[in-house]
Design an enzyme around this catalytic site. Sequence first.
Site, PDB file in Angstrom:
ATOM      1  N   ARG A   1       0.921  -1.294   0.107  1.00 14.71           N
ATOM      2  CA  ARG A   1       0.027  -0.101  -0.108  1.00 14.71           C
ATOM      3  C   ARG A   1       0.914   1.245   0.104  1.00 14.71           C
ATOM      4  NH1 ARG A   1      -4.612   0.799   4.275  1.00 14.71           N
ATOM      5  NH2 ARG A   1      -3.320  -0.149   5.743  1.00 14.71           N
ATOM      6  N   TYR A   2       1.977   1.413   0.835  1.00 14.44           N
ATOM      7  CA  TYR A   2       2.844   2.425   0.929  1.00 14.44           C
ATOM      8  C   TYR A   2       4.139   2.180   0.128  1.00 14.44           C
ATOM      9  CZ  TYR A   2       0.001   3.498   5.245  1.00 14.44           C
ATOM     10  OH  TYR A   2      -0.951   3.689   5.892  1.00 14.44           O
TER      11      TYR A   2
ATOM     12  N   ARG B   1       7.071   0.478   2.326  1.00  9.53           N
ATOM     13  CA  ARG B   1       6.914  -0.801   3.023  1.00  9.53           C
ATOM     14  C   ARG B   1       5.727  -1.790   2.581  1.00  9.53           C
ATOM     15  NH1 ARG B   1       3.950   3.591   6.627  1.00  9.53           N
ATOM     16  NH2 ARG B   1       5.158   4.849   5.259  1.00  9.53           N
TER      17      ARG B   1
ATOM     18  N   CYS C   1      -4.624 -17.666  14.551  1.00 11.77           N
ATOM     19  CA  CYS C   1      -4.363 -16.898  15.787  1.00 11.77           C
ATOM     20  C   CYS C   1      -4.599 -17.826  16.972  1.00 11.77           C
ATOM     21  CB  CYS C   1      -5.374 -15.776  15.638  1.00 11.77           C
ATOM     22  SG  CYS C   1      -4.993 -14.383  14.904  1.00 11.77           S
TER      23      CYS C   1
ATOM     24  N   CYS D   1      -9.682 -12.477  18.378  1.00 15.13           N
ATOM     25  CA  CYS D   1     -10.391 -11.356  18.827  1.00 15.13           C
ATOM     26  C   CYS D   1     -11.759 -10.979  17.851  1.00 15.13           C
ATOM     27  CB  CYS D   1      -9.350 -10.321  18.687  1.00 15.13           C
ATOM     28  SG  CYS D   1      -7.509 -10.496  19.506  1.00 15.13           S
TER      29      CYS D   1
ATOM     30  N   CYS E   1     -11.303  -8.121  15.390  1.00 15.76           N
ATOM     31  CA  CYS E   1     -10.283  -8.095  14.268  1.00 15.76           C
ATOM     32  C   CYS E   1     -10.278  -7.474  13.019  1.00 15.76           C
ATOM     33  CB  CYS E   1      -9.855  -9.618  14.198  1.00 15.76           C
ATOM     34  SG  CYS E   1      -8.601  -9.820  12.783  1.00 15.76           S
TER      35      CYS E   1
ATOM     36  N   ARG F   1      -8.976  -7.986  10.264  1.00 16.44           N
ATOM     37  CA  ARG F   1      -8.880  -9.032   9.160  1.00 16.44           C
ATOM     38  C   ARG F   1      -9.886 -10.164   9.597  1.00 16.44           C
ATOM     39  NH1 ARG F   1      -2.939  -8.102   9.652  1.00 16.44           N
ATOM     40  NH2 ARG F   1      -2.788  -6.379   8.212  1.00 16.44           N
TER      41      ARG F   1
ATOM     42  N   ASP G   1     -11.747   0.024  12.881  1.00 18.93           N
ATOM     43  CA  ASP G   1     -11.931  -0.193  11.489  1.00 18.93           C
ATOM     44  C   ASP G   1     -13.544  -0.406  11.077  1.00 18.93           C
ATOM     45  OD1 ASP G   1      -9.317   0.441  11.132  1.00 18.93           O
ATOM     46  OD2 ASP G   1      -8.632  -1.528  11.317  1.00 18.93           O
TER      47      ASP G   1
ATOM     48  N   ASP H   1      -7.580   4.667   9.680  1.00 19.31           N
ATOM     49  CA  ASP H   1      -7.027   3.970   8.531  1.00 19.31           C
ATOM     50  C   ASP H   1      -8.097   4.142   7.303  1.00 19.31           C
ATOM     51  OD1 ASP H   1      -5.597   2.502   6.692  1.00 19.31           O
ATOM     52  OD2 ASP H   1      -5.421   0.751   8.077  1.00 19.31           O
TER      53      ASP H   1
ATOM     54  N   LYS I   1      -3.330   5.307   6.543  1.00 17.50           N
ATOM     55  CA  LYS I   1      -3.525   5.836   7.857  1.00 17.50           C
ATOM     56  C   LYS I   1      -3.419   7.363   7.946  1.00 17.50           C
ATOM     57  CE  LYS I   1      -1.951   1.698  10.232  1.00 17.50           C
ATOM     58  NZ  LYS I   1      -1.340   1.081   9.110  1.00 17.50           N
TER      59      LYS I   1
END
Length: 374
Positions: free
Chosen positions: A118-119, A122, A131, A135, A138, A140, A300, A337, A344
């Site tokens: 995306r950037y 990075r 996981c 959570c 999450c 994702r 998000d 984001d 972000k």
Amino acid sequence: MQNLEENFWQKIHLYKNISKEQWQDWKWQIANRITSLNELKQIIPIKNEEDFLKISQIFHFGTTPYYISLINPKDENDPILKQILPDIKEIDEKYQEGAFLDPFLEDVKSPVPGLTHRYPDRVLFRATNFCSVYCRHCMRKRMFLEDERARTKEEYDAMFEYIRNNKSIKEVLISGGDPLTLPNKKIEYILKNLYEISHIDIIRIGSRELVVNPYRFYDEKLLQLFEKYDKVWLITHFNHPNEITSETKKAVKNILSTGTPVLNQTVLLKGINDSKETIENLMRDLLKAKIKPYYLFQCDPTKGVYHFRTPLEVGLEIMEYLRGRLSGLGIPTFAVDLLGGFGKVPVLPNYIIEKNEDYIVFRNYENKTVKVKI
């Protein structure tokens, strides 16, 4: 910060015969995850079993014994319990309207499977979709719909090749799922290959194991990898002061002994940590454990998560409250984001009251104004 008693887990009937050696074995924690309603009912009362089964068939349920041992089983609003217990709102369109399974187009902006670019400088390296704790908030959550698996060597190699061929990439964020649930051998394969790419300066590992399974960092072999591959930074994810324990502090001390910095990202979650006092206490406890607060994220717009979202004003009020009460060491960047993979952006309270060619009028944390000549 919770100061846990000796053999605290043995107060839970299910774990009364578990030795200290077993309990502090990170592999035992993962192998003995609670993933079913029947196991969970042995620890806490479940009000609506039908809802639990309905939701967990869509979005996985799972938690480590350690993480669930931190809850107050008599409090249905326990902030840790609310992060792991399935809620019917997750699949109710009334609460999820306006949310997306992939709000940041991570799968679209993916030049090879598992890698998001995306950037310019990075990339996101998704090493696994597994996981040890799922959570409920999450970002994702679409991965909850998939079978649990790590990526293959061939998939990793394709990601390495893309990174090698793009010299503008200076930083890699290894995430998932949770990459530190992988065996050390696989972690070393990833780190070694990234470390040998000359234009990579920083390798970030995003993991919640410090929160949900701190014994991962009692593992000498993992600590040796951190010391060997000294480009590594660890980014963890504490959301509430109750998650920080005496076990956390020991684990952080082990990580820091390898020269690896530890930073924290918190997500602002409705009904869990959306109060000024809770966030202040969290930031103070993080500093006590020598974890640097890094980001406070607006929740998000992810499908299955949207019911945790607070108005943006709540975050701004919290940031204003922290300023002047906490030193700069403890103040995170409040960030949003942006939908569509636009990245972000920091969101700050406005401390400039007036500005012209001659002066600027600022207000401070006490709402007092000061005129400063330009």
